[in-house]
Every structure is written in C-alpha cells, then in structure tokens.
Design a protein around this motif. Sequence first.
Motif, PDB file in Angstrom:
ATOM      1  N   LEU A  86       0.859  -1.180   0.000  1.00  0.00           N
ATOM      2  CA  LEU A  86       0.000   0.000   0.000  1.00  0.00           C
ATOM      3  C   LEU A  86       0.895   1.229   0.000  1.00  0.00           C
ATOM      4  O   LEU A  86       1.753   1.379   0.867  1.00  0.00           O
ATOM      5  CB  LEU A  86      -0.906   0.010   1.235  1.00  0.00           C
ATOM      6  CG  LEU A  86      -1.753   1.271   1.438  1.00  0.00           C
ATOM      7  CD1 LEU A  86      -2.754   1.433   0.285  1.00  0.00           C
ATOM      8  CD2 LEU A  86      -2.465   1.236   2.788  1.00  0.00           C
ATOM      9  N   ASP A  87       0.679   2.099  -1.002  1.00  0.00           N
ATOM     10  CA  ASP A  87       1.421   3.353  -1.115  1.00  0.00           C
ATOM     11  C   ASP A  87       0.499   4.512  -0.793  1.00  0.00           C
ATOM     12  O   ASP A  87      -0.601   4.651  -1.366  1.00  0.00           O
ATOM     13  CB  ASP A  87       1.977   3.535  -2.535  1.00  0.00           C
ATOM     14  CG  ASP A  87       3.135   2.590  -2.811  1.00  0.00           C
ATOM     15  OD1 ASP A  87       3.620   1.971  -1.851  1.00  0.00           O
ATOM     16  OD2 ASP A  87       3.530   2.462  -3.988  1.00  0.00           O
ATOM     17  N   LEU A  88       0.918   5.364   0.137  1.00  0.00           N
ATOM     18  CA  LEU A  88       0.225   6.616   0.458  1.00  0.00           C
ATOM     19  C   LEU A  88       1.201   7.740   0.195  1.00  0.00           C
ATOM     20  O   LEU A  88       2.257   7.810   0.837  1.00  0.00           O
ATOM     21  CB  LEU A  88      -0.221   6.630   1.916  1.00  0.00           C
ATOM     22  CG  LEU A  88      -1.195   5.528   2.358  1.00  0.00           C
ATOM     23  CD1 LEU A  88      -1.464   5.618   3.855  1.00  0.00           C
ATOM     24  CD2 LEU A  88      -2.489   5.611   1.578  1.00  0.00           C
ATOM     25  N   GLY A  89       0.870   8.639  -0.778  1.00  0.00           N
ATOM     26  CA  GLY A  89       1.842   9.663  -1.137  1.00  0.00           C
ATOM     27  C   GLY A  89       1.241  10.875  -1.784  1.00  0.00           C
ATOM     28  O   GLY A  89       0.018  11.054  -1.835  1.00  0.00           O
ATOM     29  N   ASN A  99      -1.866  19.371  -2.299  1.00  0.00           N
ATOM     30  CA  ASN A  99      -3.292  19.626  -2.152  1.00  0.00           C
ATOM     31  C   ASN A  99      -4.033  18.322  -2.400  1.00  0.00           C
ATOM     32  O   ASN A  99      -3.420  17.256  -2.533  1.00  0.00           O
ATOM     33  CB  ASN A  99      -3.747  20.728  -3.119  1.00  0.00           C
ATOM     34  CG  ASN A  99      -3.223  20.500  -4.535  1.00  0.00           C
ATOM     35  OD1 ASN A  99      -3.300  19.387  -5.043  1.00  0.00           O
ATOM     36  ND2 ASN A  99      -2.666  21.562  -5.137  1.00  0.00           N
ATOM     37  N   SER A 100      -5.333  18.405  -2.451  1.00  0.00           N
ATOM     38  CA  SER A 100      -6.149  17.213  -2.639  1.00  0.00           C
ATOM     39  C   SER A 100      -5.884  16.564  -3.992  1.00  0.00           C
ATOM     40  O   SER A 100      -6.027  15.343  -4.140  1.00  0.00           O
ATOM     41  CB  SER A 100      -7.628  17.559  -2.502  1.00  0.00           C
ATOM     42  OG  SER A 100      -7.984  18.553  -3.458  1.00  0.00           O
ATOM     43  N   ALA A 101      -5.466  17.357  -4.978  1.00  0.00           N
ATOM     44  CA  ALA A 101      -5.203  16.791  -6.298  1.00  0.00           C
ATOM     45  C   ALA A 101      -3.873  16.043  -6.338  1.00  0.00           C
ATOM     46  O   ALA A 101      -3.698  15.122  -7.139  1.00  0.00           O
ATOM     47  CB  ALA A 101      -5.212  17.902  -7.344  1.00  0.00           C
ATOM     48  N   SER A 102      -2.909  16.427  -5.483  1.00  0.00           N
ATOM     49  CA  SER A 102      -1.588  15.781  -5.516  1.00  0.00           C
ATOM     50  C   SER A 102      -1.559  14.496  -4.699  1.00  0.00           C
ATOM     51  O   SER A 102      -0.726  13.628  -4.932  1.00  0.00           O
ATOM     52  CB  SER A 102      -0.525  16.757  -4.988  1.00  0.00           C
ATOM     53  OG  SER A 102      -0.722  17.018  -3.599  1.00  0.00           O
ATOM     54  N   ARG A 103      -2.419  14.357  -3.706  1.00  0.00           N
ATOM     55  CA  ARG A 103      -2.400  13.179  -2.835  1.00  0.00           C
ATOM     56  C   ARG A 103      -3.015  11.980  -3.559  1.00  0.00           C
ATOM     57  O   ARG A 103      -3.973  12.127  -4.319  1.00  0.00           O
ATOM     58  CB  ARG A 103      -3.146  13.468  -1.534  1.00  0.00           C
ATOM     59  CG  ARG A 103      -2.472  14.514  -0.661  1.00  0.00           C
ATOM     60  CD  ARG A 103      -3.101  14.558   0.708  1.00  0.00           C
ATOM     61  NE  ARG A 103      -4.479  15.050   0.661  1.00  0.00           N
ATOM     62  CZ  ARG A 103      -4.832  16.321   0.760  1.00  0.00           C
ATOM     63  NH1 ARG A 103      -3.893  17.253   0.895  1.00  0.00           N
ATOM     64  NH2 ARG A 103      -6.108  16.658   0.727  1.00  0.00           N
ATOM     65  N   TYR A 104      -2.445  10.804  -3.245  1.00  0.00           N
ATOM     66  CA  TYR A 104      -2.937   9.588  -3.884  1.00  0.00           C
ATOM     67  C   TYR A 104      -2.638   8.378  -3.007  1.00  0.00           C
ATOM     68  O   TYR A 104      -1.881   8.449  -2.046  1.00  0.00           O
ATOM     69  CB  TYR A 104      -2.268   9.396  -5.257  1.00  0.00           C
ATOM     70  CG  TYR A 104      -0.794   9.051  -5.178  1.00  0.00           C
ATOM     71  CD1 TYR A 104      -0.369   7.727  -5.152  1.00  0.00           C
ATOM     72  CD2 TYR A 104       0.182  10.054  -5.108  1.00  0.00           C
ATOM     73  CE1 TYR A 104       0.971   7.404  -5.075  1.00  0.00           C
ATOM     74  CE2 TYR A 104       1.524   9.739  -5.030  1.00  0.00           C
ATOM     75  CZ  TYR A 104       1.914   8.409  -5.010  1.00  0.00           C
ATOM     76  OH  TYR A 104       3.240   8.097  -4.923  1.00  0.00           O
ATOM     77  N   TYR A 105      -3.261   7.241  -3.343  1.00  0.00           N
ATOM     78  CA  TYR A 105      -2.924   5.948  -2.734  1.00  0.00           C
ATOM     79  C   TYR A 105      -2.954   4.895  -3.817  1.00  0.00           C
ATOM     80  O   TYR A 105      -3.708   4.979  -4.793  1.00  0.00           O
ATOM     81  CB  TYR A 105      -3.877   5.590  -1.585  1.00  0.00           C
ATOM     82  CG  TYR A 105      -5.179   4.974  -2.036  1.00  0.00           C
ATOM     83  CD1 TYR A 105      -5.317   3.598  -2.179  1.00  0.00           C
ATOM     84  CD2 TYR A 105      -6.288   5.789  -2.330  1.00  0.00           C
ATOM     85  CE1 TYR A 105      -6.500   3.037  -2.591  1.00  0.00           C
ATOM     86  CE2 TYR A 105      -7.482   5.235  -2.747  1.00  0.00           C
ATOM     87  CZ  TYR A 105      -7.589   3.857  -2.869  1.00  0.00           C
ATOM     88  OH  TYR A 105      -8.773   3.305  -3.293  1.00  0.00           O
ATOM     89  N   ILE A 106      -2.115   3.888  -3.639  1.00  0.00           N
ATOM     90  CA  ILE A 106      -2.056   2.749  -4.554  1.00  0.00           C
ATOM     91  C   ILE A 106      -1.956   1.486  -3.709  1.00  0.00           C
ATOM     92  O   ILE A 106      -1.074   1.356  -2.854  1.00  0.00           O
ATOM     93  CB  ILE A 106      -0.845   2.830  -5.506  1.00  0.00           C
ATOM     94  CG1 ILE A 106      -0.890   4.107  -6.349  1.00  0.00           C
ATOM     95  CG2 ILE A 106      -0.783   1.603  -6.396  1.00  0.00           C
ATOM     96  CD1 ILE A 106       0.324   4.274  -7.247  1.00  0.00           C
ATOM     97  N   TRP A 107      -2.856   0.543  -3.926  1.00  0.00           N
ATOM     98  CA  TRP A 107      -2.817  -0.762  -3.265  1.00  0.00           C
ATOM     99  C   TRP A 107      -2.701  -1.822  -4.334  1.00  0.00           C
ATOM    100  O   TRP A 107      -3.272  -1.693  -5.434  1.00  0.00           O
ATOM    101  CB  TRP A 107      -4.081  -0.990  -2.448  1.00  0.00           C
ATOM    102  CG  TRP A 107      -4.143  -2.389  -1.862  1.00  0.00           C
ATOM    103  CD1 TRP A 107      -3.570  -2.827  -0.721  1.00  0.00           C
ATOM    104  CD2 TRP A 107      -4.808  -3.522  -2.435  1.00  0.00           C
ATOM    105  NE1 TRP A 107      -3.817  -4.163  -0.526  1.00  0.00           N
ATOM    106  CE2 TRP A 107      -4.591  -4.630  -1.572  1.00  0.00           C
ATOM    107  CE3 TRP A 107      -5.552  -3.715  -3.596  1.00  0.00           C
ATOM    108  CZ2 TRP A 107      -5.087  -5.887  -1.829  1.00  0.00           C
ATOM    109  CZ3 TRP A 107      -6.062  -4.982  -3.853  1.00  0.00           C
ATOM    110  CH2 TRP A 107      -5.834  -6.065  -2.971  1.00  0.00           C
TER     111      TRP A 107
END
Length: 457
Positions: free
Chosen positions: A310-313, A322-330
């Motif tokens: 799980l990636d949180l970045g 901001n909200s547009a730059s944040r993401y997660y990948i599982w």
Amino acid sequence: MSTKVKRLLTVILIVLVSVAASPAKAQSGPLEQYIQDAFAHNQALQQRNFQLERSLYALQEARGMYLPQVSLLGTYTKASGGRTIDIPTGDLMNPVYATLNQLTNSQKFPNIENTSVQLSPDNFYDAKLRTSLPLINSEIWYANKIRQEDITRQQAAVNVYKRQLVKDIKSAYYQYFQAVRAVDIYNNALLLVQENIRVNQSMLRNGVRNSTALTRSQTEQEKTLAAITAARNNQQNARAYFNFLLNRPLTDSVVIDSAALAVTERASVNVNTDISGREELLQIDKTRSMALLQQKMQQSTLVPKLSTFLDLGSQAYNFNFNSASRYYIWGLDLQWNIFTGGQRRNRAKQSAMDAATAKAAYDETAQSLQLELNTASNNYRTAQSNYNSAQIQLQLAEKYYRDQLKVYKEGQLLYIELLDAQQQLTNSRLESLQAYAGVQVAQAEIERAEASYPLRN
C-alpha cells in the motif's frame, strides 16, 4: 627421631588417609565457585557465547520477516532538454479560429503556435509511504526453522566447551594441590635430613662415627633444597595455569577445597554407558537438521510468493500539496519461479550431501565418544588400583624407615642403608601423592565422558 619430625609425619599421614577415605560430596565450596567464575570470565567461552547471541539475533531477524515493512520513499527531478513530444495545436486550431473570426467579423480568436512538451518532468516531486507484507513465502518459514535449529546447535557447542572447561579446571586444581603437597613432602624430607645431620654430628663428637656419614647427609641436604626449589616452581606454574583458565591474574592465590579433593570409592565403576545425550551428538544432529531444512527450502520453488503493498503519497510540480496531488495505490505482487536453470535443484542436492555428511559424522562421533567413556572407566580402575598400592607401599616405607633409623642410632647400620630407607620413604610419599592426583583426574575424565556435570543454560 625428634618430636617435631614425628608430629609432622603424623599430620601428613592423617591428611592423606582422611582425604582418601572421606566420601564424595556434592559439588560445592571454593572449587565450584572457581568453575562458575570461569563460566563468567573465560575468554574462549565468552567467544562461544557471542556466537550463541548472534544466532539469537538471527532468529529475531527471521521472525521479523513476517511483519509489515514500512518505508518512506521520495524522488525529486529537475530537468531541461532531452526528448520532447510535438503537439500541432496551431495547425489544428488556427483554421477554426479564422472561420470564427469571419463569422463574428472580429479578431477575438488569434493564431496560436504549435506546442513542444518536454518528456522529462521538471521541478517534480513524488513522496510516498510504502507498506509491504508477505502473504505467502515458504523461504521465510524455512529460514525461521533453520535459525531455531542453529540456536540449539550453538547452545550445544557452548555446553561442549563448558564441560571441557570443567574438566580442565578440575585437573589443574588437582595438579596445583599435588604441587602444594609435593613441597610439603620435600620440606618433610629436609627435616629428616637435618635430623640425620644432628645425629651424625652427635655420633662424630662421641667417636661412634667418622665424618663420612656427616658429609653424605650434608650432600643430601643440598639435593633436597634443590628439589624444594623445583617443587615450588612447579607449584607456581600450576597456580598460574589454573588462574589462566579463570582469566585471573596469574599470581592470585588458590584456596584448597578439602571436600572437592575427596577420592570417590567406585568399586565397580558404574558409569553411565548411554551417550545419546552428549552435546557433541546434539550439535551434529542439529547441523543435519539444518541441511535437511535447507534442502526442503530449495525444493519449495513450486510454491509462489505472494505479497501485498500500500502506497500513500503525494506528487506534483513546484512542490504543490493539495487534494489533487495526494494519492494511494494498493496492489499485490506475485512471483512464481517456473524455470531457474536447475539452480534450485542443484542446491537441494548440495544440501542433501551436507545432511549425509552430518549423518556419517554423527555415527563416527558416537563411536568415538563411546570409546572415550570406556577408556575413562578403565583409566579410573587403573588409577584406583595404583593409589591403593601406593598407600600400602607408603605404610611399609614408613615402617621400614622407622626400623632402620632405630638400628642406625644403635650403631648397627651403615648410613648409606639409612639414606636408602629415607629416599624410599620420600619417593613413596611422592608416588602416593601422584597416584592420589591420578584418581582425582580420572574422576574428572569420567565426569566429562558421562557429561554428568550439571550445566545451567
């Protein structure tokens, strides 16, 4: 014989006989404390303890592979030049803008240029917190088992050295006791020689003897003094070696433990013939178990490896967050080694050969340990027999010397015959002392061969 000489002879005889006749006691007192001090301070034993601690840490490392791994990852790029992609925005939009200007009769839609975009990201960052966890991984399971077997093997290696150290300490202790008593015996022999000098001087003054006997007794005195010097040097050497085993200053004093110096009467020498519990065998058996586990680990190649992450970045240009730059990948990672060129198969065969080698070493060591036990038992019987014989010879030598001295004082015996009786007495005392120490050392060897000394891990 003077009262002082008789008293000293009586004391030495009482010490030798009482110690020999006293029953064996439980290990306690100064000697046991010396053994425990050696366990705490012996340098070679500490090195083996360090290896054991290393195996414990390796086991913790193997167990940690089951837990999630969390990592902070980040990249930042600053770029200029390089590959680009051309976008014909002008060629596509300018005709449309021209038509719109004609329809609106205005110049609201100007001409635009074609666009060239750089592929390398410029002033771009990507920071993420990655958490990964193995779901299926046979290598981790086998690695954990191998580490557990290695800890048992290392503990057995430590115990093997401990038992050998106990034997060495006891043997050195008995040798030191022998050296101390040898000095006493030579001092007693010196008293006998001095008594002979006094008697010969008295006979010379009374005209009973000539000066030859006096000269011979004075020569014997010098020889005895030299023997005392050599015995004291042997005592210092024995003390230094004993202290070396304990990692103490070589000149430290050593306390004599009369209880630990008792000779055990074992008429039938009922030793434990079962050697299956010897740590040497356990050590080899664990080596074989590790090789078999290594073989099974190499054969588990058909079991796939499955893990999750799980990636949180956040990623953006110009350090925007901001909200547009944040993401997660599982996701899931799957690795299935279908073909490895026979590497794992050959590694499994190598591990099988290691296991076969350990099995052969086990059989050889077991036979060797059984031979060691039988030899120690026979050596004890021999030492006990020698000691009993030496005790009888000592009693006879003492009686023979007393009889010869009585006849000599009456002027009916040559001094050379008295001197021979005196030398026989001194030699008998030394032989009795040597046989006494031989029994003690043989007891320590049986204890080592039986692995009967209690160890606390």
